[in-house]
Design a protein around this motif. Sequence first.
Motif, PDB file in Angstrom:
ATOM      1  N   LEU A  30       0.362   0.826  12.486  1.00 53.82           N
ATOM      2  CA  LEU A  30       1.355  -0.423  11.940  1.00 53.82           C
ATOM      3  C   LEU A  30       2.109   0.688  10.837  1.00 53.82           C
ATOM      4  N   LEU A  31       2.551   2.278  10.724  1.00 51.01           N
ATOM      5  CA  LEU A  31       2.937   2.115   9.936  1.00 51.01           C
ATOM      6  C   LEU A  31       4.440   2.954  10.846  1.00 51.01           C
ATOM      7  N   ASP A  32       3.939   3.087  11.815  1.00 50.62           N
ATOM      8  CA  ASP A  32       4.544   4.160  13.099  1.00 50.62           C
ATOM      9  C   ASP A  32       5.341   3.008  13.694  1.00 50.62           C
ATOM     10  N   ALA A  33       4.948   1.930  13.301  1.00 48.84           N
ATOM     11  CA  ALA A  33       5.570   0.524  14.632  1.00 48.84           C
ATOM     12  C   ALA A  33       6.267  -0.191  13.328  1.00 48.84           C
ATOM     13  N   GLY A  34       6.869  -0.002  12.377  1.00 50.94           N
ATOM     14  CA  GLY A  34       7.208  -0.331  11.067  1.00 50.94           C
ATOM     15  C   GLY A  34       6.745  -2.277  10.832  1.00 50.94           C
ATOM     16  N   ALA A  35       5.728  -2.139  11.309  1.00 55.88           N
ATOM     17  CA  ALA A  35       4.798  -3.823  10.680  1.00 55.88           C
ATOM     18  C   ALA A  35       4.752  -3.311   9.248  1.00 55.88           C
ATOM     19  N   GLY A  36       5.275  -4.308   8.557  1.00 55.38           N
ATOM     20  CA  GLY A  36       5.756  -4.144   7.298  1.00 55.38           C
ATOM     21  C   GLY A  36       4.101  -4.164   6.006  1.00 55.38           C
ATOM     22  N   VAL A  37       2.901  -4.369   6.392  1.00 58.15           N
ATOM     23  CA  VAL A  37       2.518  -4.516   6.058  1.00 58.15           C
ATOM     24  C   VAL A  37       1.698  -3.484   5.563  1.00 58.15           C
ATOM     25  N   ALA A  38       0.719  -3.534   4.731  1.00 58.13           N
ATOM     26  CA  ALA A  38      -0.193  -2.494   4.266  1.00 58.13           C
ATOM     27  C   ALA A  38      -2.193  -3.076   3.712  1.00 58.13           C
ATOM     28  N   ILE A  39      -2.569  -2.160   4.249  1.00 53.75           N
ATOM     29  CA  ILE A  39      -4.612  -2.234   4.647  1.00 53.75           C
ATOM     30  C   ILE A  39      -4.915  -1.685   3.082  1.00 53.75           C
ATOM     31  N   HIS A  40      -5.408  -2.635   2.228  1.00 50.71           N
ATOM     32  CA  HIS A  40      -6.038  -1.845   1.165  1.00 50.71           C
ATOM     33  C   HIS A  40      -7.092  -1.766   1.123  1.00 50.71           C
ATOM     34  N   ALA A  41      -7.338  -0.805   0.250  1.00 44.48           N
ATOM     35  CA  ALA A  41      -9.300  -0.618   0.845  1.00 44.48           C
ATOM     36  C   ALA A  41      -9.453  -1.448  -1.203  1.00 44.48           C
ATOM     37  N   ILE A  42     -10.600  -2.456  -0.840  1.00 37.65           N
ATOM     38  CA  ILE A  42     -11.225  -2.401  -2.158  1.00 37.65           C
ATOM     39  C   ILE A  42     -12.463  -2.226  -2.462  1.00 37.65           C
ATOM     40  N   ARG A  43     -12.873  -0.846  -3.340  1.00 41.32           N
ATOM     41  CA  ARG A  43     -13.612   0.144  -3.795  1.00 41.32           C
ATOM     42  C   ARG A  43     -15.515  -1.060  -3.344  1.00 41.32           C
ATOM     43  N   GLY A  44     -16.232  -0.636  -2.604  1.00 40.93           N
ATOM     44  CA  GLY A  44     -17.138  -0.577  -2.821  1.00 40.93           C
ATOM     45  C   GLY A  44     -17.474  -2.544  -2.119  1.00 40.93           C
ATOM     46  N   VAL A  45     -16.183  -2.998  -1.969  1.00 43.92           N
ATOM     47  CA  VAL A  45     -15.860  -4.294  -0.943  1.00 43.92           C
ATOM     48  C   VAL A  45     -15.975  -4.633   0.533  1.00 43.92           C
ATOM     49  N   GLY A  46     -14.487  -3.925   0.951  1.00 40.65           N
ATOM     50  CA  GLY A  46     -14.426  -4.391   1.632  1.00 40.65           C
ATOM     51  C   GLY A  46     -12.972  -3.769   1.593  1.00 40.65           C
ATOM     52  N   TYR A  47     -11.664  -4.514   2.386  1.00 41.62           N
ATOM     53  CA  TYR A  47     -10.460  -4.586   2.821  1.00 41.62           C
ATOM     54  C   TYR A  47      -9.619  -5.433   3.035  1.00 41.62           C
ATOM     55  N   LEU A  48      -7.994  -5.822   2.730  1.00 38.61           N
ATOM     56  CA  LEU A  48      -7.459  -6.530   2.346  1.00 38.61           C
ATOM     57  C   LEU A  48      -6.110  -5.949   3.079  1.00 38.61           C
ATOM     58  N   LEU A  49      -5.675  -7.307   3.726  1.00 37.13           N
ATOM     59  CA  LEU A  49      -4.210  -6.684   3.955  1.00 37.13           C
ATOM     60  C   LEU A  49      -3.083  -7.687   3.359  1.00 37.13           C
ATOM     61  N   ARG A  50      -1.968  -6.968   3.441  1.00 36.90           N
ATOM     62  CA  ARG A  50      -1.505  -7.478   2.292  1.00 36.90           C
ATOM     63  C   ARG A  50       0.160  -7.407   3.219  1.00 36.90           C
ATOM     64  N   GLU A  51       1.568  -8.505   2.433  1.00 41.31           N
ATOM     65  CA  GLU A  51       2.741  -7.493   2.594  1.00 41.31           C
ATOM     66  C   GLU A  51       2.936  -6.623   1.799  1.00 41.31           C
ATOM     67  N   GLU A  52       4.145  -5.998   1.903  1.00 43.51           N
ATOM     68  CA  GLU A  52       4.075  -4.313   1.535  1.00 43.51           C
ATOM     69  C   GLU A  52       5.697  -4.750   0.790  1.00 43.51           C
TER      70      GLU A  52
END
Lengths: 223, 223
Positions: free
Chosen positions: B201-223
């Motif tokens: 996603l970074l290489d492709a330049g999608a404007g998003v970030a995948i954020h880790a929520i420690r001990g819970v899961g992940y979260l996708l958000r715009e950056e």
Amino acid sequence: MRLLLIEDEKELAIALSGALGKHGIVTDHTMHLADAVELTRQNVYDAILLDRRLPDGEGLTFIPELRRAGTDTPIIVLTARNEPMERVEGLNVGADDYLGKPFLVEELVARVRAVLRRPSSLAEPGIVAGRMMVDPLNLNVTIDSTPIDLPRRELLVLVALAKRKDKTVLRSTLEAAVYNYEEEIQSNALDAHISRLRKRLLDAGAGVAIHAIRGVGYLLREE
Amino acid sequence: MRLLLIEDEKELAIALSGALGKHGIVTDHTMHLADAVELTRQNVYDAILLDRRLPDGEGLTFIPELRRAGTDTPIIVLTARNEPMERVEGLNVGADDYLGKPFLVEELVARVRAVLRRPSSLAEPGIVAGRMMVDPLNLNVTIDSTPIDLPRRELLVLVALAKRKDKTVLRSTLEAAVYNYEEEIQSNALDAHISRLRKRLLDAGAGVAIHAIRGVGYLLREE
DNA sequence: CCGCGAAGATTGCAGCAGCATTGCGGAGCT
DNA sequence: AGCTCCGCAATGCTGCTGCAATCTTCGCGG
């Protein structure tokens, strides 16, 4: 219930209207796509019955047009062609169902009902407190609808408090919410979580306060 | 997307699972109605594929049972009998669609998608996040409207995240979105997918970030 | 109103659980 | 055969979290 029937074979259309009428379904009929666009703009239909082969063009082309116009009315495509690939084609451009002629009116009615039954949108519960919103099912916390991420234990504490907003939550209840039986606790770990949680909520500007009830537990309230 | 397949012909079931897998659909399989009730209780399926003729009874009887249990998961009935009256019968007890064998896998996929299409979401624009657009039904990802192709598992992870943009998605939910219960996982395969997905996603330049929520899961958000 | 004890609040520290990254090799597809 | 995908595992690292020491607050009785 009111349907729009787009069909060029006049006899079939009339027969169908009559048959649907016996099922308590009102049917508007047009033979041309051009009229159909206008009709959908003015009327609210529960579903649209669309013939593929029409004098002024392929019926399927109508579907994207309609969707683009913002209509989400279910569309059932009627056609003589009933080959699998043809049916796939129809469904892929956004039809909700596909019915090959000949068909029983009963089947058509059943399919209309099936299509109408679909809207199953489950609402997200979410507890509102101050400018904060807590979704206990998905373990989400947002403040002014921007997500906040919290460490797991603090998150669990917060959810347990939010579920009983404005009510005292026993210390033991909170501990049970955060720890399972195996991991016993021998210090003021819970207090530590509360403290860190408070700080985080303050920094994030959630409009809430965690109040200590001496000797009993804690309580979340708006401030 | 995850389906429950209730089908007693094992070979067909396996073939179907494989074929659906290539369309990015995860399939759990059971041969008995009794199991199916239990499996659906967790409510993780997007749709249920139900054979009529089953060792422990007529498949259709399962539908009212399921509806009574409060499930609104769409049900598609598979059957050798494809006579109009039979189909009406199926639709009337609460099935959402009816598919006669033999059928093309493509048709099945198309019908599943048609059934899942929410009438509420008009024109299905897909989910927008940053400069990326995700269509969860067709499993397309585009960046600035040029299509990106991702490995299947990474794609499924991304879709699961996108469907709940800005919300935490539990680790277990992600695993359920990518794997069926047979293919268990014993390593950090999910983490690996996330990592590779991030890079792509970074290489492709999608404007998003995948954020880790420690001990819970992940979260996708715009950056 | 003041003092005292107990409960709560805060915070540094250290251990470690959980996440990120990446190379490797097997499996599957073209 | 050549390729990509994908599971696995080793490694490094971040920051959560339990603990304890210390400070603060609360409530009660005098």
